[in-house]
Motif scaffolding. Structure first.
Motif, PDB file in Angstrom:
ATOM      1  N   GLY A 126      35.920  33.954  50.878  1.00 18.49           N
ATOM      2  CA  GLY A 126      36.672  32.812  50.366  1.00 18.49           C
ATOM      3  C   GLY A 126      38.171  33.018  50.485  1.00 18.49           C
ATOM      4  N   ILE A 127      38.904  32.219  49.741  1.00 20.15           N
ATOM      5  CA  ILE A 127      40.357  32.329  49.750  1.00 20.15           C
ATOM      6  C   ILE A 127      40.791  33.593  49.019  1.00 20.15           C
ATOM      7  CG2 ILE A 127      40.669  29.828  49.890  1.00 20.15           C
ATOM      8  CD1 ILE A 127      41.345  29.878  46.890  1.00 20.15           C
ATOM      9  N   VAL A 128      42.003  34.028  49.284  1.00 23.96           N
ATOM     10  CA  VAL A 128      42.545  35.193  48.591  1.00 23.96           C
ATOM     11  C   VAL A 128      42.777  34.803  47.133  1.00 23.96           C
ATOM     12  CG1 VAL A 128      44.494  36.782  48.448  1.00 23.96           C
ATOM     13  CG2 VAL A 128      43.618  36.079  50.687  1.00 23.96           C
ATOM     14  N   PRO A 129      42.229  35.575  46.190  1.00 23.17           N
ATOM     15  CA  PRO A 129      42.414  35.237  44.771  1.00 23.17           C
ATOM     16  C   PRO A 129      43.890  35.194  44.389  1.00 23.17           C
ATOM     17  CG  PRO A 129      40.716  36.908  45.028  1.00 23.17           C
ATOM     18  CD  PRO A 129      41.369  36.754  46.366  1.00 23.17           C
ATOM     19  N   ASP A 130      44.189  34.391  43.376  1.00 22.49           N
ATOM     20  CA  ASP A 130      45.589  34.178  42.985  1.00 22.49           C
ATOM     21  C   ASP A 130      46.105  35.151  41.944  1.00 22.49           C
ATOM     22  OD1 ASP A 130      44.277  33.302  40.730  1.00 22.49           O
ATOM     23  OD2 ASP A 130      45.443  31.480  40.509  1.00 22.49           O
ATOM     24  N   ASN A 131      45.265  36.120  41.522  1.00 22.85           N
ATOM     25  CA  ASN A 131      45.757  37.071  40.520  1.00 22.85           C
ATOM     26  C   ASN A 131      45.335  38.487  40.882  1.00 22.85           C
ATOM     27  OD1 ASN A 131      43.273  37.878  38.785  1.00 22.85           O
ATOM     28  ND2 ASN A 131      43.108  35.647  39.002  1.00 22.85           N
ATOM     29  N   ALA A 132      46.072  39.444  40.359  1.00 23.74           N
ATOM     30  CA  ALA A 132      45.878  40.849  40.720  1.00 23.74           C
ATOM     31  C   ALA A 132      44.500  41.367  40.337  1.00 23.74           C
ATOM     32  CB  ALA A 132      46.968  41.697  40.076  1.00 23.74           C
ATOM     33  N   LEU A 133      43.984  40.994  39.162  1.00 20.66           N
ATOM     34  CA  LEU A 133      42.675  41.478  38.736  1.00 20.66           C
ATOM     35  C   LEU A 133      41.584  41.006  39.695  1.00 20.66           C
ATOM     36  CD1 LEU A 133      40.805  42.928  36.754  1.00 20.66           C
ATOM     37  CD2 LEU A 133      40.771  40.832  35.384  1.00 20.66           C
ATOM     38  N   ALA A 134      41.617  39.727  40.043  1.00 18.04           N
ATOM     39  CA  ALA A 134      40.608  39.182  40.953  1.00 18.04           C
ATOM     40  C   ALA A 134      40.722  39.812  42.341  1.00 18.04           C
ATOM     41  CB  ALA A 134      40.742  37.665  41.037  1.00 18.04           C
TER      42      ALA A 134
END
Length: 167
Positions: A126-134
């Motif tokens: 999928g898309i690159v997650p928008d937060n560091a944890l994800a």
């Protein structure tokens, strides 16, 4: 003895495929559940899985200590571990060294006598997650999946309930 890794996206049919594969081996199959029923929605998911499987499985709930559980259950029917990504999430949440745990898992697989079927989620499509944890979880899952796939005898990717043999 075979080590089989079954991967795919959410609701792709991975677990159903893994159940079929595990039942194909001799002996009573062992279902190694890494999920915990921490809320009503997860309780419902777990109940759905149990109902689909039926009562012919030995069940073990193993949110963290997967390698000892595989060693303790060795010598009987095939073990189905559902799922590695929840196990990884549990390890990260408990602030355990997930890289060591994954290495330990890969190292023990060739020494086991009974087959193991692993279910894992493919989270990197999928898309690159928008937060560091994800992003950290996505990266860890990718590393874990590569490590277990390298140790596996067979790897399948399930899409829309249809398995594709990768290895």
């Amino acid at each position: 003895m075979a080590v089989i890794l079954i991967t795919g996206g959410a609701r792709s049919g991975k677990s159903k495929r893994a159940e079929t594969r595990a039942r194909a081996f001799p002996g009573q199959p062992v279902y190694v559940a890494t999920a915990e029923a921490l809320d009503a929605e997860m309780e419902t998911r777990i109940a759905r899985h149990r109902a689909r499987r039926g009562t012919d499985w030995i069940e073990r709930e193993v949110p963290l200590d997967l390698v000892p559980a595989l060693i303790a259950s060795d010598g009987g029917g095939a073990r189905l571990v559902d799922c590695l990504t929840l196990w990884l999430s549990n390890l990260m949440h408990a602030e355990r060294d997930w890289e060591h745990a994954v290495s330990e898992l890969a190292a023990v697989l060739p020494r086991l006598k009974s087959s193991v079927v692993f279910v894992t989620n493919e989270v990197g499509l999928g898309i690159v997650p928008d937060n560091a944890l994800a992003r950290s979880f996505r990266d860890a899952a990718g590393i874990m999946n590569q490590t277990v796939a390298a140790a596996a005898d067979e790897v399948e990717f399930v899409v829309a309930g249809l398995p594709m043999k990768l290895k």
